[in-house]
Design a protein around this motif. Structure first.
Motif, PDB file in Angstrom:
ATOM      1  N   PHE A 565      38.177  45.795  44.217  1.00  0.00           N
ATOM      2  CA  PHE A 565      38.651  46.928  44.567  1.00  0.00           C
ATOM      3  C   PHE A 565      37.762  47.881  45.139  1.00  0.00           C
ATOM      4  CE2 PHE A 565      40.372  46.249  40.048  1.00  0.00           C
ATOM      5  CZ  PHE A 565      41.743  45.803  40.536  1.00  0.00           C
ATOM      6  N   ARG A 566      37.954  48.614  46.313  1.00  0.00           N
ATOM      7  CA  ARG A 566      36.961  49.333  46.926  1.00  0.00           C
ATOM      8  C   ARG A 566      36.804  51.009  46.060  1.00  0.00           C
ATOM      9  NH1 ARG A 566      35.567  48.009  52.071  1.00  0.00           N
ATOM     10  NH2 ARG A 566      36.946  46.338  52.867  1.00  0.00           N
ATOM     11  N   LYS A 567      37.796  51.193  45.538  1.00  0.00           N
ATOM     12  CA  LYS A 567      37.511  52.347  44.584  1.00  0.00           C
ATOM     13  C   LYS A 567      38.245  51.999  43.202  1.00  0.00           C
ATOM     14  CE  LYS A 567      41.210  54.902  46.379  1.00  0.00           C
ATOM     15  NZ  LYS A 567      41.945  56.108  46.870  1.00  0.00           N
ATOM     16  N   PHE A 568      37.843  52.748  42.068  1.00  0.00           N
ATOM     17  CA  PHE A 568      38.512  52.498  40.876  1.00  0.00           C
ATOM     18  C   PHE A 568      39.863  52.650  40.879  1.00  0.00           C
ATOM     19  CE2 PHE A 568      39.557  53.242  36.479  1.00  0.00           C
ATOM     20  CZ  PHE A 568      38.785  52.213  35.676  1.00  0.00           C
ATOM     21  N   THR A 584      36.162  43.055  40.170  1.00  0.00           N
ATOM     22  CA  THR A 584      35.204  42.976  41.191  1.00  0.00           C
ATOM     23  C   THR A 584      35.257  44.272  42.029  1.00  0.00           C
ATOM     24  OG1 THR A 584      35.086  40.627  41.076  1.00  0.00           O
ATOM     25  CG2 THR A 584      34.401  41.898  43.050  1.00  0.00           C
ATOM     26  N   PHE A 585      34.149  45.008  42.471  1.00  0.00           N
ATOM     27  CA  PHE A 585      34.045  45.861  43.287  1.00  0.00           C
ATOM     28  C   PHE A 585      33.498  45.669  44.490  1.00  0.00           C
ATOM     29  CE2 PHE A 585      30.465  46.538  40.919  1.00  0.00           C
ATOM     30  CZ  PHE A 585      29.324  46.857  41.756  1.00  0.00           C
ATOM     31  N   TRP A 586      33.783  46.153  45.730  1.00  0.00           N
ATOM     32  CA  TRP A 586      33.461  46.067  47.077  1.00  0.00           C
ATOM     33  C   TRP A 586      31.991  46.735  47.111  1.00  0.00           C
ATOM     34  CZ3 TRP A 586      34.570  42.821  50.793  1.00  0.00           C
ATOM     35  CH2 TRP A 586      34.074  42.652  52.026  1.00  0.00           C
ATOM     36  N   HIS A 587      30.956  46.114  47.641  1.00  0.00           N
ATOM     37  CA  HIS A 587      29.631  46.691  47.311  1.00  0.00           C
ATOM     38  C   HIS A 587      29.187  47.665  48.119  1.00  0.00           C
ATOM     39  CE1 HIS A 587      29.024  43.753  50.581  1.00  0.00           C
ATOM     40  NE2 HIS A 587      27.870  44.300  50.781  1.00  0.00           N
ATOM     41  N   GLU A 588      29.768  47.553  49.702  1.00  0.00           N
ATOM     42  CA  GLU A 588      29.441  48.896  50.712  1.00  0.00           C
ATOM     43  C   GLU A 588      29.683  50.044  50.097  1.00  0.00           C
ATOM     44  OE1 GLU A 588      31.321  47.308  54.123  1.00  0.00           O
ATOM     45  OE2 GLU A 588      30.130  45.421  54.075  1.00  0.00           O
ATOM     46  N   GLY A 589      28.867  50.989  50.522  1.00  0.00           N
ATOM     47  CA  GLY A 589      29.203  52.435  50.151  1.00  0.00           C
ATOM     48  C   GLY A 589      29.131  52.834  48.569  1.00  0.00           C
ATOM     49  N   GLU A 590      29.650  53.665  48.026  1.00  0.00           N
ATOM     50  CA  GLU A 590      29.557  54.106  46.568  1.00  0.00           C
ATOM     51  C   GLU A 590      30.674  53.657  45.806  1.00  0.00           C
ATOM     52  OE1 GLU A 590      28.154  57.966  46.699  1.00  0.00           O
ATOM     53  OE2 GLU A 590      26.142  57.763  47.392  1.00  0.00           O
ATOM     54  N   PRO A 610      29.714  43.052  41.576  1.00  0.00           N
ATOM     55  CA  PRO A 610      29.993  43.311  43.018  1.00  0.00           C
ATOM     56  C   PRO A 610      30.350  42.039  43.876  1.00  0.00           C
ATOM     57  CG  PRO A 610      27.676  43.075  42.361  1.00  0.00           C
ATOM     58  CD  PRO A 610      28.232  42.799  41.133  1.00  0.00           C
ATOM     59  N   TYR A 611      31.157  42.523  44.873  1.00  0.00           N
ATOM     60  CA  TYR A 611      31.497  41.420  45.838  1.00  0.00           C
ATOM     61  C   TYR A 611      30.475  41.423  47.065  1.00  0.00           C
ATOM     62  CZ  TYR A 611      33.998  38.681  49.326  1.00  0.00           C
ATOM     63  OH  TYR A 611      34.251  37.888  50.287  1.00  0.00           O
ATOM     64  N   MET A 612      29.759  40.605  47.030  1.00  0.00           N
ATOM     65  CA  MET A 612      28.762  40.298  48.197  1.00  0.00           C
ATOM     66  C   MET A 612      28.666  38.885  48.736  1.00  0.00           C
ATOM     67  SD  MET A 612      25.645  42.543  46.792  1.00  0.00           S
ATOM     68  CE  MET A 612      25.703  41.829  45.244  1.00  0.00           C
TER      69      MET A 612
END
Length: 868
Positions: A565-568, A584-590, A610-612
């Motif tokens: 997810f890029r946001k919740f 899992t959340f996308w790590h770029e940004g906040e 985090p997905y990295m």
């Protein structure tokens, strides 16, 4: 699955009756109390008469599930009506109870209570009948002895296959310099993997090869997963490893180059097709240096395909003598078999038809029952009837073992079927899931986590679950189940409407409680409304799952780590009954969690990963709202490198159930924060230098966490060697495991760490010592069992054997400035293993010298392992 349904219902009812959090039930408290009383009675019946024949378990399961569905539907509708009315509505003063959907569910409560009362009346008759039967047995026979449960052995000895092991080891370490493939084949459960593992872990094998790697292929294999596994194994032997390599070509090239010029042993376990070999064979260079590839398979054509010139090693079923020897060893260990049980035992061994896994499973069952002729004859009769049909003999033997499981272990066992084939199950995750599912009853003397660990150990003793890895403190770190055992879990789980693992879902899942879904299943989810489903495991990445969640509104467990997810997602906020959430959340940004996350009033575990592609030099910003302090059921917050938790406000309440908080960045241990997490047991912190002084973090307040057992503190490299971590070091005395990374430690710091009376495991990774010196004193480290030091500036280590009275394992790696291990270390009576890196020749010679001195003194138990 009556027991699981009853335990879950009992917990739901207790939550309502004790905390009165839902006003909708204010007029039905008497009915709920009656339902709870009858639920507890039925639970006691199942526990007291476990394994006794009765025909009401199906009715109990259906009634308990239906009762909980009704209650949780009411709770769900109530919460959402409050949301629509601004949170001011209640059951007495609003038209809410007249809503059609709510009223329909509410009217079902008296009927389901009547059904449960009817079942209780029938159970009373069954109970009285069983008690009369037991009285007759007591009058007609002598009392039986108490059951004896033996502890499992540390490893799987090759009982009956000594010749096989010798042959494989000879081929592995033979003089031929040509790259050789050694195929091992035979039927499922015959011991192929056990044979390969014993050869792989043999000390002679470990010293013979520069690189070893183990890959489980399986039927549904992925070439990329194989490459990742190989790269992960090879990483241990290389100082530099680029984790950003992710394409097939680049990964293949990296594997080949890493193996080039080195003597390697690669195990390809459980290979099912010739295509699998074609996909990986070009990865393995032949440098005429004696490298070997060992593969296991059930198929002779696959075994012969890899290398037609290499003789096949076929595994055969055990003969009668071997079968009995294996059964006897597994049941009695070093004890002698009582004479009156030997003939029955031989009969049971014979009935297993020479299949080692079947013998091991039956041995696990025999280890848990009374050592009497009657008990063993009952097992012998059942095994004999179970193996009459050759094609289904093992399935029936496993079914027999399942039938003899106590009721409280059955749901925990069947739950294993929800994980993919050959999946390494991390115990910490498994326990959290069991608790969230409601499989465990509250106990005054033990926590849920402690009780769950005992359940797992019991399944291991029965040889239904196998240990993959252990922690440094000896506890199980990860486990797995044999694929045939998993088949049993899936079959029984579907029969009992407990678990559905079909790849293609249908409307039949409406009657199932748990789903384990693959990508092919997801196409149908959006068309299914299944409020009875409480759990979804998602082992494939597919965003379509989010849109399908509307049909599964009563979910308790959503394990969707494969979803990114890029946001919740707002869809998750509709699942107000969630107890376990992993994604899992996308790590770029906040990545910010909304304030409405406090709607998860039942949430016990929140796991965010985090997905990295690469972990280094990536700044992750995950921010929690202050409402996180209004989630009373939270037990575990597992969050990799989140920003520090927000300061609590006036409306915040202590998270008294919180046990795990990991990993938090720049965590300020103020007295207020410590008061808000009074029962924390595990804490992980990363400091990256945002603050100017260590005193700003108030680490001395950690001493107020009186229940803290595990502490992990990591300092980013740019802060290393700046100043000592603590100005006034103070740690809680309950601490059992301490891990420090990239910290500067003074002699006083080490003395304070040594004074911890309960410390069992100490790991110092890339830590520096002031003056490069460590001198210990008397009465330090009284319970320390495992000491690990990696990458240090330590030059002088001054100690005595009495300073580490219980040390069991010492590991030194990257200690390039340390010239020797103090000889007195070898005099520690409990020491079993010294591990040192091969790159430090001085420490290698020192360790070998200590071992030789101990052998001369008659101590043969000390082992030295050279880490490659």
């Amino acid at each position: 699955m009556a027991y699981a349904a009853l335990v879950s219902l009992a917990q739901t009812l207790e939550q309502i009756l004790k905390h009165d959090q839902h006003s909708i039930f204010c007029h039905e408290k008497r009915l709920l109390k009656s339902l709870h009383k009858n639920t507890v009675f039925l639970l006691a019946f199942l526990e007291d008469f476990s394994g006794k024949p009765n025909n009401v378990e199906g009715r109990i399961t259906d009634a308990a599930n239906e009762a909980e569905d009704i209650i949780e539907c009411l709770i769900y509708e109530h919460i959402h009506s409050l949301k629509s009315c601004g949170g001011t509505q209640n059951a007495n003063s609003s038209p809410f109870r007249n809503q059609h959907k709510f009223k329909k569910h509410y009217q079902k409560l008296p009927k389901i209570n009547e059904d449960v009362v009817s079942i209780v009346e029938e159970v009373v008759k069954i109970k009285n009948s069983l008690l009369r039967f037991q009285d007759l047995q007591l009058n007609d026979s002598s009392p039986s002895s108490s059951p004896v449960i033996n502890a499992p052995t540390k490893n799987d000895a090759m009982v009956g296959f000594d010749d096989d092991l010798l042959m494989i080891k000879t081929r592995l370490c033979g003089e031929s310099s040509k790259l050789q493939v050694i195929p091992i084949f035979g039927m499922g459960g015959i011991g192929k993997t056990t044979l390969a593992k014993n050869a792989y872990d043999d000390p002679l094998t470990m010293q013979h090869f520069h690189i070893r790697a183990w890959v489980t292929v399986s039927q549904d294999y992925s070439v990329q997963e194989i490459l990742f596994t190989l790269l992960f194994s090879i990483k241990e032997f290389k100082e530099v490893f680029d984790e950003e390599v992710h394409s097939y070509e680049l990964m293949s090239e990296r594997v080949y180059k890493s193996l080039k010029g080195r003597k390697y042993l690669i195990v390809m376990d459980d290979m099912w097709s010739t295509k699998a070999w074609d996909d990986v064979k070009r990865l393995f260079p032949d440098d005429n240096n004696g490298s070997r590839i060992m593969l296991t398979t059930r198929l002779s054509d696959v075994a012969a395909y890899a290398d037609s010139s290499s003789p096949l090693h076929e595994m055969h079923c055990m003969n009668m003598v071997q079968s009995w020897n294996l059964l006897r060893k597994k049941v009695f260990k070093q004890e002698c078999c009582p004479p009156e049980l030997e003939n029955i035992g031989r009969m049971i061994a014979r009935s297993c038809r020479g299949l080692p896994l079947a013998i091991v499973v039956i041995a696990g069952l025999l280890s848990t029952i009374s050592r009497t002729q009657d008990s063993w004859e009952n097992i012998a009769d059942n095994v004999s009837s179970a193996v009459q049909a050759n094609d289904k003999q093992f399935a029936k033997i496993l079914s027999l073992s399942y039938t003899h499981l106590p009721h409280h272990l059955r749901p925990c066992f069947l739950y294993m079927g929800g994980f993919p084939e050959d999946y390494e199950i991390h115990v910490s995750k498994l326990i959290k899931l069991w608790i969230a599912e409601g499989f465990l009853k509250p106990s005054v003397s033990k926590s849920f986590e402690e009780e769950a660990e005992e359940f797992l150990e019991n399944l291991v003793k029965r040889s239904l679950v196998f240990i993959k890895r252990r922690k440094s403190n000896g506890k199980i770190k990860s486990c797995s189940v044999h694929d045939l055992v998993r088949d049993l879990c899936i079959r029984k789980g579907q029969e009992e409407k407990f678990l559905n693992v079909n790849k293609i879902l249908s409307k039949s899942i409406r009657n199932q409680r748990r789903l384990s879904i693959s990508r092919s299943s997801l196409t149908l989810l959006s068309n299914i409304y299944a409020p009875s489903v409480r759990t979804i495991f998602c082992f494939q990445h597919c965003q379509r799952l989010l849109s399908a969640l509307e049909g599964f509104r009563l979910l308790r467990v959503l394990d969707a780590v494969k979803l990114i997810f890029r946001k919740f997602p707002p869809q998750l906020l509709e699942l107000v009954l969630l107890r376990y959430l992993a994604f899992t959340f996308w790590h770029e940004g906040e990545f910010d969690l909304p304030a409405s996350v406090s709607k998860f009033q039942n949430l016990q575990t929140l796991f965010m990963c985090p997905y990295m592609k690469k972990y280094e030099n990536v700044r992750i910003r995950v921010r929690f709202p202050v409402e996180i302090w209004r989630m009373p059921q939270l037990r575990h917050l597992v969050l990799l490198k989140i920003d520090a938790l927000p300061d609590p406000c006036a409306r915040s309440s202590p998270l008294r159930n919180l046990q795990t908080l990991s990993v938090v960045k720049n965590f300020k241990c103020t007295e207020r924060i410590m008061q808000m997490i009074p029962n924390l047991k595990k804490l992980g912190i990363v400091y990256d230098g945002d603050e100017k002084e260590w005193s700003d973090y108030h680490l001395d307040n950690l001493v107020h966490l009186h229940q803290l057992e595990k502490l992990n503190i990591c300092v980013e490299n740019r802060l290393r060697d700046r100043t000592p971590l603590w100005e006034n070091l103070a740690l809680p005395m309950m601490l059992k495991k301490l891990t420090l990374r990239s910290c500067l430690l003074s002699l006083q710091d080490m003395a304070i760490i040594g004074s911890l009376l309960n410390l069992e495991v100490l790991k110092l990774r890339y830590c520096s010592y002031e003056d490069s010196k460590w001198e210990t004193s008397e009465e330090e480290f009284p319970k320390l069992k495992s000491l690990l030091i990696i990458g240090t500036n330590l030059q002088h280590w001054i100690t005595e054997s009495s300073h580490f009275p219980r040390l069991n394992r010492l590991m030194l790696c990257g200690c390039n400035k340390l010239d020797e291990i103090p000889n007195v270390i070898g005099e520690i009576p409990t020491l079993e293993l010294i591990e040192v890196s091969r790159w430090n020749k001085c420490l290698v010679e020192s360790a070998k010298r200590i071992k030789e001195e101990q052998q001369e003194s008659g101590n043969e138990s000390l082992q030295v392992r050279i880490l490659i």
